[in-house]
Design a protein around this motif. Structure first.
Motif, PDB file in Angstrom:
ATOM      1  N   VAL A   6      41.170 -50.163  36.203  1.00  0.00           N
ATOM      2  CA  VAL A   6      41.842 -50.888  36.505  1.00  0.00           C
ATOM      3  C   VAL A   6      43.411 -50.473  36.649  1.00  0.00           C
ATOM      4  CG1 VAL A   6      43.184 -53.459  35.913  1.00  0.00           C
ATOM      5  CG2 VAL A   6      40.691 -52.840  35.413  1.00  0.00           C
ATOM      6  N   ILE A   7      44.156 -50.647  38.015  1.00  0.00           N
ATOM      7  CA  ILE A   7      45.473 -50.200  37.995  1.00  0.00           C
ATOM      8  C   ILE A   7      46.200 -51.385  38.635  1.00  0.00           C
ATOM      9  CG2 ILE A   7      46.826 -48.489  39.554  1.00  0.00           C
ATOM     10  CD1 ILE A   7      44.127 -47.063  39.981  1.00  0.00           C
ATOM     11  N   PRO A   8      47.187 -51.823  37.502  1.00  0.00           N
ATOM     12  CA  PRO A   8      48.098 -52.677  37.703  1.00  0.00           C
ATOM     13  C   PRO A   8      49.122 -52.245  38.884  1.00  0.00           C
ATOM     14  CG  PRO A   8      47.956 -52.335  35.303  1.00  0.00           C
ATOM     15  CD  PRO A   8      47.195 -51.274  36.080  1.00  0.00           C
ATOM     16  N   ALA A   9      49.351 -52.902  39.864  1.00  0.00           N
ATOM     17  CA  ALA A   9      50.241 -52.598  40.966  1.00  0.00           C
ATOM     18  C   ALA A   9      50.880 -53.864  41.473  1.00  0.00           C
ATOM     19  CB  ALA A   9      49.528 -51.832  41.941  1.00  0.00           C
ATOM     20  N   ALA A  10      51.381 -54.568  40.693  1.00  0.00           N
ATOM     21  CA  ALA A  10      52.096 -56.074  40.980  1.00  0.00           C
ATOM     22  C   ALA A  10      53.738 -56.064  40.764  1.00  0.00           C
ATOM     23  CB  ALA A  10      51.347 -57.316  40.477  1.00  0.00           C
ATOM     24  N   ASP A  32      53.326 -36.045  50.381  1.00  0.00           N
ATOM     25  CA  ASP A  32      53.033 -36.756  51.505  1.00  0.00           C
ATOM     26  C   ASP A  32      51.921 -37.516  51.306  1.00  0.00           C
ATOM     27  OD1 ASP A  32      51.055 -34.799  50.816  1.00  0.00           O
ATOM     28  OD2 ASP A  32      50.855 -33.848  52.764  1.00  0.00           O
ATOM     29  N   ARG A  33      51.623 -38.122  50.043  1.00  0.00           N
ATOM     30  CA  ARG A  33      50.790 -38.785  49.692  1.00  0.00           C
ATOM     31  C   ARG A  33      51.550 -39.892  48.994  1.00  0.00           C
ATOM     32  NH1 ARG A  33      46.302 -35.691  46.358  1.00  0.00           N
ATOM     33  NH2 ARG A  33      47.361 -33.764  47.084  1.00  0.00           N
ATOM     34  N   PRO A  34      51.003 -41.348  49.235  1.00  0.00           N
ATOM     35  CA  PRO A  34      51.795 -42.306  48.288  1.00  0.00           C
ATOM     36  C   PRO A  34      51.588 -42.237  46.788  1.00  0.00           C
ATOM     37  CG  PRO A  34      49.912 -43.288  49.393  1.00  0.00           C
ATOM     38  CD  PRO A  34      49.989 -41.811  49.953  1.00  0.00           C
ATOM     39  N   ALA A  35      52.504 -42.410  45.892  1.00  0.00           N
ATOM     40  CA  ALA A  35      52.225 -42.281  44.356  1.00  0.00           C
ATOM     41  C   ALA A  35      50.707 -43.070  43.877  1.00  0.00           C
ATOM     42  CB  ALA A  35      53.202 -42.882  43.713  1.00  0.00           C
ATOM     43  N   ILE A  36      50.336 -44.212  44.707  1.00  0.00           N
ATOM     44  CA  ILE A  36      49.204 -44.769  44.050  1.00  0.00           C
ATOM     45  C   ILE A  36      47.939 -43.878  44.469  1.00  0.00           C
ATOM     46  CG2 ILE A  36      48.920 -46.121  46.162  1.00  0.00           C
ATOM     47  CD1 ILE A  36      48.272 -47.474  42.685  1.00  0.00           C
ATOM     48  N   GLN A  37      48.079 -43.122  45.410  1.00  0.00           N
ATOM     49  CA  GLN A  37      46.718 -42.189  45.658  1.00  0.00           C
ATOM     50  C   GLN A  37      46.541 -41.217  44.691  1.00  0.00           C
ATOM     51  OE1 GLN A  37      46.437 -40.975  49.696  1.00  0.00           O
ATOM     52  NE2 GLN A  37      44.959 -39.315  49.396  1.00  0.00           N
ATOM     53  N   LEU A 127      45.189 -47.611  34.108  1.00  0.00           N
ATOM     54  CA  LEU A 127      45.989 -46.144  34.671  1.00  0.00           C
ATOM     55  C   LEU A 127      47.237 -47.129  35.336  1.00  0.00           C
ATOM     56  CD1 LEU A 127      42.839 -45.389  35.452  1.00  0.00           C
ATOM     57  CD2 LEU A 127      43.962 -43.558  36.156  1.00  0.00           C
ATOM     58  N   LEU A 128      48.227 -46.718  34.500  1.00  0.00           N
ATOM     59  CA  LEU A 128      49.824 -47.186  35.405  1.00  0.00           C
ATOM     60  C   LEU A 128      49.976 -46.241  36.249  1.00  0.00           C
ATOM     61  CD1 LEU A 128      51.358 -48.438  32.079  1.00  0.00           C
ATOM     62  CD2 LEU A 128      49.656 -49.551  33.367  1.00  0.00           C
ATOM     63  N   GLY A 129      50.461 -46.863  37.348  1.00  0.00           N
ATOM     64  CA  GLY A 129      51.039 -46.189  38.524  1.00  0.00           C
ATOM     65  C   GLY A 129      52.293 -45.185  38.534  1.00  0.00           C
ATOM     66  N   ASP A 130      53.179 -45.499  37.525  1.00  0.00           N
ATOM     67  CA  ASP A 130      54.375 -44.951  37.237  1.00  0.00           C
ATOM     68  C   ASP A 130      54.068 -43.605  36.600  1.00  0.00           C
ATOM     69  OD1 ASP A 130      55.756 -46.967  38.390  1.00  0.00           O
ATOM     70  OD2 ASP A 130      56.411 -47.889  36.571  1.00  0.00           O
ATOM     71  N   ASP A 131      53.175 -43.329  35.811  1.00  0.00           N
ATOM     72  CA  ASP A 131      52.802 -42.125  35.155  1.00  0.00           C
ATOM     73  C   ASP A 131      51.708 -41.291  36.045  1.00  0.00           C
ATOM     74  OD1 ASP A 131      54.579 -42.279  33.051  1.00  0.00           O
ATOM     75  OD2 ASP A 131      52.495 -43.272  31.950  1.00  0.00           O
ATOM     76  N   LEU A 132      52.071 -40.108  36.456  1.00  0.00           N
ATOM     77  CA  LEU A 132      51.354 -39.058  37.317  1.00  0.00           C
ATOM     78  C   LEU A 132      50.845 -38.078  36.420  1.00  0.00           C
ATOM     79  CD1 LEU A 132      52.765 -38.746  40.918  1.00  0.00           C
ATOM     80  CD2 LEU A 132      51.237 -40.581  39.905  1.00  0.00           C
ATOM     81  N   ILE A 133      49.636 -37.873  36.198  1.00  0.00           N
ATOM     82  CA  ILE A 133      49.229 -36.993  35.417  1.00  0.00           C
ATOM     83  C   ILE A 133      48.575 -35.733  36.008  1.00  0.00           C
ATOM     84  CG2 ILE A 133      47.344 -36.182  33.410  1.00  0.00           C
ATOM     85  CD1 ILE A 133      49.464 -38.322  32.564  1.00  0.00           C
ATOM     86  N   ASP A 134      48.987 -34.540  35.964  1.00  0.00           N
ATOM     87  CA  ASP A 134      48.817 -33.243  36.471  1.00  0.00           C
ATOM     88  C   ASP A 134      47.076 -32.778  36.494  1.00  0.00           C
ATOM     89  OD1 ASP A 134      48.226 -30.385  37.286  1.00  0.00           O
ATOM     90  OD2 ASP A 134      50.518 -30.570  37.671  1.00  0.00           O
ATOM     91  N   ASP A 135      46.636 -32.755  37.803  1.00  0.00           N
ATOM     92  CA  ASP A 135      45.015 -32.698  37.865  1.00  0.00           C
ATOM     93  C   ASP A 135      44.723 -31.502  37.133  1.00  0.00           C
ATOM     94  OD1 ASP A 135      45.962 -30.606  39.702  1.00  0.00           O
ATOM     95  OD2 ASP A 135      45.102 -31.609  41.343  1.00  0.00           O
TER      96      ASP A 135
END
Length: 300
Positions: A6-10, A32-37, A127-135
């Motif tokens: 589940v990804i909250p995006a509201a 070149d990708r949106p953060a959500i991707q 998963l919260l969209g503001d946190d990007l975890i390095d792959d």
């Protein structure tokens, strides 16, 4: 086995106004990708191929991004531009993506509650969209291991300077026999610095037992008028394991990019861009010259 994410995006994205007046903050580009991707790709890499986005008004762009774009694909195909065609198709082929609207923006706990019908009686990831975890740092995979071994719910923790703890949920913890796993006794949402029970802050990755839904239904709004997920986790931490209780934390020491504010978004863009083969060497050289030139453009 955890299968759904589940990804909250509201959120309204007020920190990025006016850019987010008509564009969802989750669609702001990181390179070149949106953060959500990036967040969806992380979930897929961890084995979650059933993903629910909890959206709100003016978020149609999210659905369009993960849908097929037949006109664009046809134009790229006619030009023989296979590289861009593959990138465009990749976002629509990532996973089975579903959508539900939150309606009233009543906090993270309320957003998670909107997933109850879709998730059912299964454990699930948030998963919260503001946190990007390095792959290169598979946090979710480690959290799944801990849940398989210990049951209950698992949250991601990161040690933070005490000066910033009032921006996070903070956990009261007890060490276990594994150095990166903590038993969570209690949590406090955004405590004053001098009242924080530790320096272990909760970051935006959770594996939750479905028992959380019944708790969220009974959770009253806090001082901000929002239903906090932290309050439900506090209840889970005190419940018997047989009822879905128990909370453990995985201490993350890898690379995390906070895109929730302008500075963090800029840092994430630069850090991820320098890893790109087609950009990295030129960007590194430009950054080196720019910093060494004592900011000739007038930036102080």
């Amino acid at each position: 086995m955890v299968r759904k994410a589940v990804i909250p995006a509201a959120g309204l994205g007020t920190r990025f106004l006016p850019a987010t007046k008509a564009t969802p903050k989750e669609m702001l580009p990181v390179v070149d990708r949106p953060a959500i991707q990036y967040v969806v790709e992380e979930a897929v890499s961890a084995g979650f191929h059933d993903i629910l986005l909890v959206t709100g008004r003016n978020k149609r762009a999210l659905e369009d991004h993960f849908d097929r774009a037949y006109e664009l694909e046809s134009a790229l195909e006619l030009r023989g531009d296979t590289a861009r065609l593959d990138e465009v198709r990749r976002s629509s082929d990532l996973a089975r993506i579903h959508y539900v609207r939150q309606g009233d923006p009543r906090g993270l706990g309320h957003a998670v509650l909107q997933a109850a019908d879709h998730v059912g009686n299964e454990p699930f990831a948030v998963l919260l969209g503001d946190d990007l975890i390095d792959d290169r740092d598979p946090l979710l995979a480690r959290m799944c291991e801990v849940r398989d071994q210990r049951g209950g719910s698992v949250i991601a923790l990161m040690r933070m300077p005490r000066s910033v703890l009032s921006m996070y949920g903070v956990a009261s913890v007890v060490a276990t026999d594994e150095p990166d796993v903590m038993f969570v006794q209690d949590l406090v949402e955004k405590p004053p610095v001098d009242e924080a029970p530790s320096d272990y802050a909760v970051i935006g990755r959770y594996l939750l037992d479905p028992a959380v839904f019944a708790i969220l239904e009974q959770t009253k709004p806090g001082r901000s008028g929002e239903i906090q997920l932290t309050d439900a986790l506090r209840v889970l931490a005190t419940m018997p394991a047989a009822e879905g209780g128990g909370v453990h934390g995985v201490v993350f020491s890898g690379r995390r990019y906070d895109t929730g504010d302008k500075l963090g978004w800029l840092q994430a863009t630069i850090r991820l861009a320098v890893r790109r083969p087609e950009l990295g060497s030129d960007l590194r050289a430009w950054l080196k010259d720019f910093v060494a030139s004592d900011f000739p453009d007038g930036a102080a």
